[in-house]
Design a protein around this motif. Structure first.
Motif, PDB file in Angstrom:
ATOM      1  N   UNK A   1      32.942  27.842  41.351  1.00  9.16           N
ATOM      2  CA  UNK A   1      33.104  29.294  41.434  1.00  9.16           C
ATOM      3  C   UNK A   1      34.562  29.716  41.285  1.00  9.16           C
ATOM      4  N   UNK A   2      35.481  28.928  41.857  1.00  8.83           N
ATOM      5  CA  UNK A   2      36.896  29.282  41.773  1.00  8.83           C
ATOM      6  C   UNK A   2      37.397  29.236  40.330  1.00  8.83           C
ATOM      7  N   UNK A   3      36.895  28.295  39.544  1.00  5.92           N
ATOM      8  CA  UNK A   3      37.248  28.198  38.125  1.00  5.92           C
ATOM      9  C   UNK A   3      36.725  29.426  37.379  1.00  5.92           C
ATOM     10  N   UNK A   4      35.470  29.780  37.620  1.00 10.28           N
ATOM     11  CA  UNK A   4      34.885  30.950  36.965  1.00 10.28           C
ATOM     12  C   UNK A   4      35.661  32.215  37.309  1.00 10.28           C
ATOM     13  N   UNK A   5      36.030  32.341  38.581  1.00  9.22           N
ATOM     14  CA  UNK A   5      36.773  33.532  39.010  1.00  9.22           C
ATOM     15  C   UNK A   5      38.120  33.627  38.304  1.00  9.22           C
ATOM     16  N   UNK A   6      38.803  32.498  38.144  1.00  2.38           N
ATOM     17  CA  UNK A   6      40.068  32.484  37.424  1.00  2.38           C
ATOM     18  C   UNK A   6      39.874  32.890  35.969  1.00  2.38           C
ATOM     19  N   UNK A   7      38.835  32.343  35.330  1.00  2.00           N
ATOM     20  CA  UNK A   7      38.580  32.638  33.926  1.00  2.00           C
ATOM     21  C   UNK A   7      38.297  34.119  33.706  1.00  2.00           C
ATOM     22  N   UNK A   8      37.661  34.749  34.685  1.00  2.00           N
ATOM     23  CA  UNK A   8      37.282  36.165  34.542  1.00  2.00           C
ATOM     24  C   UNK A   8      38.315  37.121  35.129  1.00  2.00           C
ATOM     25  N   UNK A   9      39.395  36.597  35.687  1.00  2.70           N
ATOM     26  CA  UNK A   9      40.335  37.430  36.432  1.00  2.70           C
ATOM     27  C   UNK A   9      41.175  38.348  35.549  1.00  2.70           C
ATOM     28  N   UNK A  10      41.354  37.970  34.280  1.00  2.00           N
ATOM     29  CA  UNK A  10      42.240  38.729  33.402  1.00  2.00           C
ATOM     30  C   UNK A  10      43.705  38.509  33.710  1.00  2.00           C
ATOM     31  N   UNK A  11      43.992  37.579  34.625  1.00  2.00           N
ATOM     32  CA  UNK A  11      45.374  37.355  35.062  1.00  2.00           C
ATOM     33  C   UNK A  11      45.979  36.056  34.538  1.00  2.00           C
ATOM     34  N   UNK A  12      45.169  35.257  33.830  1.00  2.00           N
ATOM     35  CA  UNK A  12      45.676  33.993  33.300  1.00  2.00           C
ATOM     36  C   UNK A  12      46.184  34.218  31.880  1.00  2.00           C
ATOM     37  N   UNK A  13      47.466  33.975  31.669  1.00  2.00           N
ATOM     38  CA  UNK A  13      48.066  34.195  30.349  1.00  2.00           C
ATOM     39  C   UNK A  13      48.751  32.946  29.821  1.00  2.00           C
ATOM     40  N   UNK A  14      48.589  31.843  30.528  1.00  2.00           N
ATOM     41  CA  UNK A  14      49.242  30.612  30.099  1.00  2.00           C
ATOM     42  C   UNK A  14      48.295  29.427  30.257  1.00  2.00           C
ATOM     43  N   UNK A  15      48.144  28.671  29.182  1.00  2.00           N
ATOM     44  CA  UNK A  15      47.390  27.421  29.236  1.00  2.00           C
ATOM     45  C   UNK A  15      48.274  26.322  28.642  1.00  2.00           C
ATOM     46  N   UNK A  16      47.976  25.080  28.992  1.00  2.00           N
ATOM     47  CA  UNK A  16      48.808  23.965  28.526  1.00  2.00           C
ATOM     48  C   UNK A  16      47.931  22.840  27.990  1.00  2.00           C
ATOM     49  N   UNK A  17      48.499  22.070  27.070  1.00  2.00           N
ATOM     50  CA  UNK A  17      47.852  20.871  26.567  1.00  2.00           C
ATOM     51  C   UNK A  17      48.371  19.670  27.347  1.00  2.00           C
ATOM     52  N   UNK A  18      47.454  18.816  27.809  1.00  2.00           N
ATOM     53  CA  UNK A  18      47.862  17.654  28.605  1.00  2.00           C
ATOM     54  C   UNK A  18      46.832  16.541  28.475  1.00  2.00           C
TER      55      UNK A  18
END
Length: 358
Positions: free
Chosen positions: A257-274
């Motif tokens: 649920x915490x992952x889903x909430x982050x994805x839908x938050x509209x507040x994530x603007x940075x992702x990284x390759x690792x």
């Protein structure tokens, strides 16, 4: 509307040329795949972590929930060089390096297994036995014999490419369509000819090049999260689109649920390759786990995944986003839907509006 019936949707018998991306590592669910299929798209299930018997059972369960086409996905390359086994000494050494993380989360370290992952050759036999409508694969190309057996069973074949060279190799092998995925995509970079770090072509650039090179349908993937992305991909010549992260954010997916909430938050603007969570390059939302793993030696896949798995399970049990694998595409800030059927309905309506205004 005309856009809904492409060569791909006609071949597969879909109402819409929209594919839900398959999620590995236990993040797929039968509820999500069936929901998308019943709503007119192609539902998918990432099964590379499943034993052969579980794959047969999975296909049977999906058939109980939908009479529409669905897709089972496997990884052709199930290990990196040197990662089929590990000496006791090497295992214990890496365990010691990981121990502070295990202790901080109060979890039991993993015991050394006889095998670190299921073998593709056994899994694909289960797919042949179960005969799903669609079989997609990443990280390579199955043997000519497997492809021929799929064709004899009327299983539609989807191969995945990150370059024109890979797309041509898939076409030459006899697949029915190619998923061309740009580096914006969430999850793993599934390159199989060149090193993933050297193959970072974006979707807008990749799709027309692959379309021009092939004579079979091309499916666009990577950073597509709304109707504008679908319309753009179709204008570039794609016969369909594959959408992953937007469906991963839906309630029906098996992520926490915490992952889903982050994805839908509209507040994530940075992702990284690792490579730090599984040993293979993938795109994530950065968190504590990634930062701590960056300071430790990295093992090839699936060894790295084996040592991280207890952390993933513990964080899932606690709904803790800081130590979970937060797969996400570069378009994550566009995501808002909670229900898969509603997402698909709004995507279709949005593309209809775009085409009506042209």
């Amino acid at each position: 509307m005309g856009w809904q019936q492409t060569a791909l949707s006609k071949k597969l018998g879909l109402r819409y040329p929209i594919i839900q991306g398959p999620f590995g590592g236990g993040l797929s669910s039968t509820a999500l795949a069936a929901s998308v299929a019943n709503a007119g798209g192609l539902g998918s299930f990432g099964a590379h972590h499943l034993a052969p018997a579980a794959i047969v059972e999975l296909v049977s369960t999906l058939r109980q929930h939908t009479d529409k086409p669905f897709n089972i996905n496997l990884w052709v390359s199930d290990h990196d060089p040197g990662a089929l086994s590990m000496t006791v000494e090497a295992y214990q050494q890496h365990l010691r390096q990981m121990m502070p993380l295990y202790q901080r989360l109060d979890i039991e370290p993993p015991s050394q297994p006889d095998s670190f992952s299921h073998r593709f050759e056994e899994q694909v036999q289960a797919v042949l036995d179960a005969r799903p409508p669609v079989f997609s694969f990443v990280y390579g190309i199955p043997s000519a014999d497997i492809i021929e057996q799929c064709k004899r069973r009327d299983i539609f074949l989807l191969g995945t490419a990150t370059t024109v060279k890979e797309a041509l190799a898939l076409q030459d092998a006899g697949v029915d369509a190619v998923v061309a995925t740009g580096f914006e995509a969430g999850g793993h970079r599934v390159s199989f000819i060149d090193e993933a770090e050297t193959v970072l072509t974006g979707t807008i650039s990749l799709i027309p090049q692959v379309v021009d090179a092939l004579h079979i349908p091309v499916i666009a993937a990577g950073g597509i999260a709304d109707a504008r992305g679908i319309a753009a991909a179709l204008v570039l010549g794609a016969q369909g689109v594959q959408i992953g992260t937007a469906f991963l954010a839906c309630n029906e997916s098996a992520t926490i649920a915490a992952h889903k909430a982050l994805l839908r938050s509209g507040k994530v603007h940075n992702t990284v390759l690792s490579r730090r969570m599984t040993g293979r390059l993938a795109r994530f939302i950065p968190n504590h786990a990634l930062r701590e793993l960056e300071a430790l030696p990295q093992l090839p896949f699936p060894l790295q995944s084996w040592f991280y798995s207890p952390i993933k399970r513990a964080s899932a049990a606690r709904d803790d986003a800081e130590y979970f694998s937060l797969y996400a595409s570069q378009s994550v800030s566009l995501i808002k839907h909670h229900q898969a059927a509603a997402l698909l309905r709004d995507l279709v309506a949005g593309v209809d509006r775009i085409y009506s205004s042209m």
